[in-house]
Scaffold this motif. Structure first.
Motif, PDB file in Angstrom:
ATOM      1  N   GLN B 280      29.073  37.012  41.492  1.00 51.81           N
ATOM      2  CA  GLN B 280      30.362  36.986  42.012  1.00 51.81           C
ATOM      3  C   GLN B 280      30.836  38.363  40.929  1.00 51.81           C
ATOM      4  OE1 GLN B 280      32.577  33.992  40.884  1.00 51.81           O
ATOM      5  NE2 GLN B 280      30.587  32.668  40.860  1.00 51.81           N
ATOM      6  N   ALA B 281      30.889  39.018  39.763  1.00 53.34           N
ATOM      7  CA  ALA B 281      31.301  39.935  39.076  1.00 53.34           C
ATOM      8  C   ALA B 281      30.894  40.766  39.963  1.00 53.34           C
ATOM      9  CB  ALA B 281      30.766  39.745  37.824  1.00 53.34           C
ATOM     10  N   LEU B 282      29.802  41.316  40.005  1.00 48.87           N
ATOM     11  CA  LEU B 282      28.850  42.627  40.638  1.00 48.87           C
ATOM     12  C   LEU B 282      29.766  42.578  42.442  1.00 48.87           C
ATOM     13  CD1 LEU B 282      25.195  42.052  39.695  1.00 48.87           C
ATOM     14  CD2 LEU B 282      26.806  43.895  39.602  1.00 48.87           C
ATOM     15  N   ASP B 283      29.924  41.614  42.764  1.00 48.57           N
ATOM     16  CA  ASP B 283      30.465  42.039  44.213  1.00 48.57           C
ATOM     17  C   ASP B 283      31.957  42.364  44.034  1.00 48.57           C
ATOM     18  OD1 ASP B 283      28.053  40.429  45.191  1.00 48.57           O
ATOM     19  OD2 ASP B 283      28.680  38.699  45.798  1.00 48.57           O
ATOM     20  N   LYS B 284      32.416  41.965  43.197  1.00 54.13           N
ATOM     21  CA  LYS B 284      33.993  42.265  42.642  1.00 54.13           C
ATOM     22  C   LYS B 284      34.566  42.796  42.692  1.00 54.13           C
ATOM     23  CE  LYS B 284      34.905  37.522  43.062  1.00 54.13           C
ATOM     24  NZ  LYS B 284      36.163  36.199  42.380  1.00 54.13           N
ATOM     25  N   ILE B 285      33.341  44.356  41.775  1.00 49.11           N
ATOM     26  CA  ILE B 285      33.690  45.222  40.621  1.00 49.11           C
ATOM     27  C   ILE B 285      34.009  45.991  41.264  1.00 49.11           C
ATOM     28  CG2 ILE B 285      31.547  45.786  40.740  1.00 49.11           C
ATOM     29  CD1 ILE B 285      31.741  46.516  37.907  1.00 49.11           C
ATOM     30  N   PRO B 286      35.124  46.925  41.097  1.00 49.19           N
ATOM     31  CA  PRO B 286      36.097  48.082  41.847  1.00 49.19           C
ATOM     32  C   PRO B 286      35.426  48.736  41.561  1.00 49.19           C
ATOM     33  CG  PRO B 286      37.300  46.894  40.111  1.00 49.19           C
ATOM     34  CD  PRO B 286      36.697  46.061  40.190  1.00 49.19           C
TER      35      PRO B 286
END
Lengths: 165, 373, 359
Positions: B280-286
């Motif tokens: 999820q973090a990799l998908d959402k990271i700016p």
């Protein structure tokens, strides 16, 4: 309601005059007198509104040579999911405080560590020995007035440097 | 018939012993194979962390926190910098928050891999250990391309991180996660569901719920006893409230709740959850952002104190920091989760056999660097 | 080639005193057996390293050629290790019982060594084909446990003592199911001679399977597994390696040993594997008999088949070691006394009935 207000209100009913209200009201800690500490500890562990069933951390603090020592307890309630910090001030000369080792078993080692570093005696602790330092170590290293010895058991101790020289 | 007089033998397990996970000494009284008394003796790795902190500036403490729990160095410095940031009231950029979570979760996987592998070693299984090291190696490679270090990173800074994610990190991450997810099944086949392994760890060293809470045991050990308590969920710090993940707890599938197998299983399941978080973090990271944007010119927190807890792979890692307004902290106390876990050892391991004691010790996943500080 | 053959051969050339001839022949046989053990250890250690490496996603010992890199594919690794062990300082702890400490590794070694005297490597390759061969091997291979206990006691180390106690309990327990399953074989073959047992396994069963004891009847099929499990336990290998459990007892009974003395423990561990696997092959897998009756038989083919079967069983032991965790001491005893022993007894009964009704 802020938790420290709640705890001090409850304690004020049960043990009048024991709580010293903090001067910073937004913080989640209360300061209390050490005399009845063990009874208070038993109370806050079992009281249905507090239920601090987990003793998370016991920190010894030396606020400076003029200010004196302090022990700070961080409690947490697994059931009610709240936490509180309790501070108890002790004098520098011959510091002693009632032990809560028999109330929370986890406090055993945490108190031993504070004793190891600050020399604060926990009255009623059944096994108060040094924890991290060798049994024959002299002095209480985390006190501000601690002087590092030059020799330990025939071994030379290197000088402590302040910052990066 | 005369009475047979049996003497108890005092045995020193450690400080030099293959399965004490460092320099721990267990003074045990044995009656044949049965252990009737355990006294852990610690302090062999004491490096005066707290005394050092009183003589260093806030930034200089970070490498020391790395060295406390050298298996999960990212998580340790993560907790410290969050505490200092809270004390100074710093808001870090979005990108930094995501990078930190990714790194912390990667390190959690690496730490759990090591914990499970060495637990296997304690039970006598060699091969799973090397399988797990194979995957841990790849996580360390990711860390290496990010910050150059493989064990002690000094990556988290107050107000930021030392390096931005390098080129190719995202692709390598996705590739690793896909392959690693399949490998977890491999571990289950070779170790988790092995009959001998279950015999050795299920119903052994049961830590009941109330004992665990009373000792202040936290993290996977507490969750193994069936308590659903995870700081990432219950007291979200950083940006953990933005992710969807479960908190696995021990249910006593193979034996009873709180046995060694449950503690093992919770760790194995947590790796899956960490994968979810990283995904999820990799998908959402700016995609853009300066990781050094919020670095303060001078780390000088105002007068005050803070007790800040984060969820490290071993449990609630607390930092008690007192600032007196100078560039050096007045006091930094580390509340080490492995310390409290080890203090419960004599309670749960007394009365078991010598082999079991070492298995129970392995299941607690202690790191002596953190215990002795 | 039995010792008797060698004596006769010598007598026809040098008609000297029979006693001298006997001693010479025995020495020749001893050297050959020692060479077999040494070569076995060299090969098996290399195999163990490589197999474990491949199982664990590693490459194991590797090198670029002769010299400092342990040879091509690490082939010289074991030899380098041997040289290192020989050159190492021989340390005897101060508190050790010196005489027993020195003698213990040799006693363990002796157990495996003399057991090989009755091991048939081929139709004609056996040092001594005694009429009580299998009984002799069972007797002398349990000799090693005395050495283990001596080593454990004389080291004056608590871990060693633990290892010795565990080892004694373990080996004595596992001898019983092992012996019982061998007895069920003896009911089928009605001879104690090793060659006799193999010869009785000639031919086929149901027309296509070789008439090995493992395929002879369902009970002997089960007996094979019991014997093999008990055999693994007798060699102190994972999952039954509790006497030297590394994560518990540091190194068990050989904690205090180093250098050449330690190498003897190592050598005898692989020697014991050879004996146990050899006995498995002889008793259950038809010894040097060819798997297809009447094809590829003869003295050299016999040696080939025997070694092939031996390698396969040793491989299985290595495979066990690198996949299984270790049992606990009480679970180990449970397996021996509550599982293997009843099944072995039942099996013995079953084989007896079978031979009475069918065979």
């Amino acid at each position: 309601m802020i938790i420290n207000q709640k705890v001090s209100d409850i304690l004020e009913v049960k043990f009048p005059g024991v709580v010293i209200l903090p001067d910073e009201p937004h913080n989640d800690f209360i300061q209390i007198h050490p005399e009845k500490w063990k009874e208070i500890a038993k109370f806050i562990k079992t009281d249905s509104e507090l239920k601090f069933d987990s003793c998370q951390c016991i920190t010894g603090v030396d606020l400076g040579i003029e200010d004196g020592l302090e022990v700070r307890y961080n409690f947490h309630s697994m059931q009610l999911k709240h936490k509180i910090e309790i501070r108890i001030a002790v004098e520098r000369k011959n510091p002693s405080i009632p032990s809560i080792e028999q109330v929370w078993r986890g406090a055993n080692w945490l108190e031993r560590e504070v004793y190891d570093m600050y020399g604060i005696r926990f009255k009623g602790h059944r096994d108060l020995r040094r924890m991290l330092l060798p049994d024959d170590w002299k002095g209480w290293p985390l006190r501000k007035d601690y002087k590092t010895p030059n020799i330990y058991n025939g071994m030379k101790i290197p000088k402590v440097r302040k910052g990066w020289d | 018939m005369g009475l047979v007089h049996a003497e108890e033998m005092t045995l020193n397990i450690g400080p030099q012993h293959p399965s004490t996970h460092g320099v721990l000494r267990l003074k045990v009284k044995t009656d044949g194979e049965i252990i009737s008394e355990i006294t852990p003796v610690i302090g062999y790795l004491h490096r005066c962390f707290e005394k050092h902190c009183e003589n260093l500036s806030y930034e200089q403490v970070i490498p020391f926190t790395d060295r406390c729990d050298y298996i999960a160095a990212m998580n340790n410095s993560f907790g410290y910098v969050l505490a200092v940031e809270k004390l100074m009231d710093i808001q870090v950029p979005e990108r930094v928050e995501y990078i930190r979570v990714i790194m912390a979760e990667y390190n959690r996987i690496a730490s759990h891999l090591l914990a499970l592998g060495t637990f296997g070693l304690d039970v006598g299984a060699y091969t799973p250990f090397l399988y797990m090291f194979r995957d841990r190696e790849r996580i360390l490679d990711l860390f290496e391309i990010t910050c150059g270090a493989r064990l002690l990173y000094n990556y988290m800074w107050v107000g930021g991180v030392s390096h931005d994610l390098p080129l190719g990190f995202m692709e390598a991450s996705y590739r690793f996660l896909d392959e690693f997810e399949k490998n977890i099944n491999e571990y289950h086949n070779i170790l988790s569901y092995n009959k001998i392994f279950i015999e050795r760890s299920a119903d052994v060293g049961i830590m009941p719920k109330d004992v665990a809470i009373d000792y202040g045991v936290t993290g996977p050990n507490l969750r193994g006893s069936g308590v659903k308590w995870d700081l990432r969920k219950d007291e979200p710090y950083s940006i953990y409230n933005r992710f969807k993940f479960d908190v696995p707890v021990g249910t006593g599938i193979m034996g009873s709740v709180g046995d060694c197998w449950d503690r093992y299983w919770v760790r194995a399941e947590e790796m899956q959850e960490s994968i979810k978080i990283i995904r999820q973090a990799l998908d959402k990271i700016p995609r853009e952002g300066n990781v050094h944007e919020a670095l303060p010119k001078k780390v000088r927190p105002p007068k005050g104190s803070i007790y800040f807890r984060t969820e490290s792979p071993r449990g609630d890692l607390g930092y008690y920091i007192i600032s007196d307004g100078t560039p050096t902290p007045l006091r930094v106390k580390m509340r080490s989760p492995a310390f409290t876990a080890l203090s419960a050892l004599s309670e749960i391991a007394t009365g078991w056999m010598l082999s079991d004691v070492l298995v129970i010790l392995g299941s607690l996943d202690i790191v002596l660097g953190e215990i002795d500080r | 080639m039995t010792i008797d053959n060698i004596i006769q051969w010598f007598q026809s050339w040098f008609p000297v005193n029979v006693m001298v001839l006997f001693i010479t022949s025995v020495l020749i046989a001893a050297v050959v057996i020692f060479a077999i053990m040494a070569v076995n250890a060299l090969v098996a250690v290399y195999a163990e390293r490589k197999i474990s490496a491949f199982m664990q996603d590693r490459v194991g010992p590797m090198g670029q050629g002769p010299g400092l890199h342990a040879g091509k594919w690490g082939l010289l690794q074991t030899i380098a290790d041997t040289i290192k062990l020989i050159l190492k300082e021989d340390i005897i702890p101060k508190a050790a019982d010196k005489k027993l400490f020195i003698i213990a590794p040799f006693i363990i070694f002796l157990g495996a060594f003399i057991a090989l005297a009755a091991m048939p490597f081929g139709p004609y390759l056996i040092a001594s084909d005694m009429n009580i061969g299998i009984f002799y091997i069972l007797a002398v291979s349990s000799f090693g446990v005395i050495g283990i206990i001596l080593a454990a006691w004389s080291s004056d180390n608590k871990w060693s003592l633990y290892g010795g106690m565990r080892s004694a309990a373990q080996i004595i327990s596992y001898e019983i199911p092992a012996a019982l399953s061998l007895v069920s074989v003896l009911l089928l073959t009605s001879t104690l001679s090793m060659q006799g047992i193999i010869q009785s396994q000639a031919g086929t069963v149901w027309g296509f399977l070789p008439n090995w004891n493992i395929f002879n009847n369902p009970f002997s099929f089960l007996a094979f597994f019991i014997y093999f499990i008990a055999g693994v336990a007798e060699t102190n290998r994972t999952p039954f390696d509790i006497p030297e459990a590394e994560s518990e007892l540091v190194a068990g009974f050989h904690t205090e040993y180093s250098g050449m003395r330690w190498a003897f423990f190592f050598l005898s561990e692989y020697g014991n594997m050879l004996v146990v696997c050899g006995l498995t092959v002889v008793a259950f897998l038809g010894g040097w008999q060819s798997p297809i009756a009447g094809v590829m038989e003869g003295a050299w083919w016999g040696l080939f088949w025997f070694l092939t079967k031996l390698t396969a069983t040793i491989f299985i032991m290595i495979w066990f070691r690198w996949t299984f965790p270790r049992l606990r001491v009480d679970q180990l005893m449970n397996v021996a006394w509550k599982i293997l022993l009843p099944i072995a007894l039942f099996n013995l009964f079953g084989v007896a009935i079978w031979t009475l009704l069918v065979g």
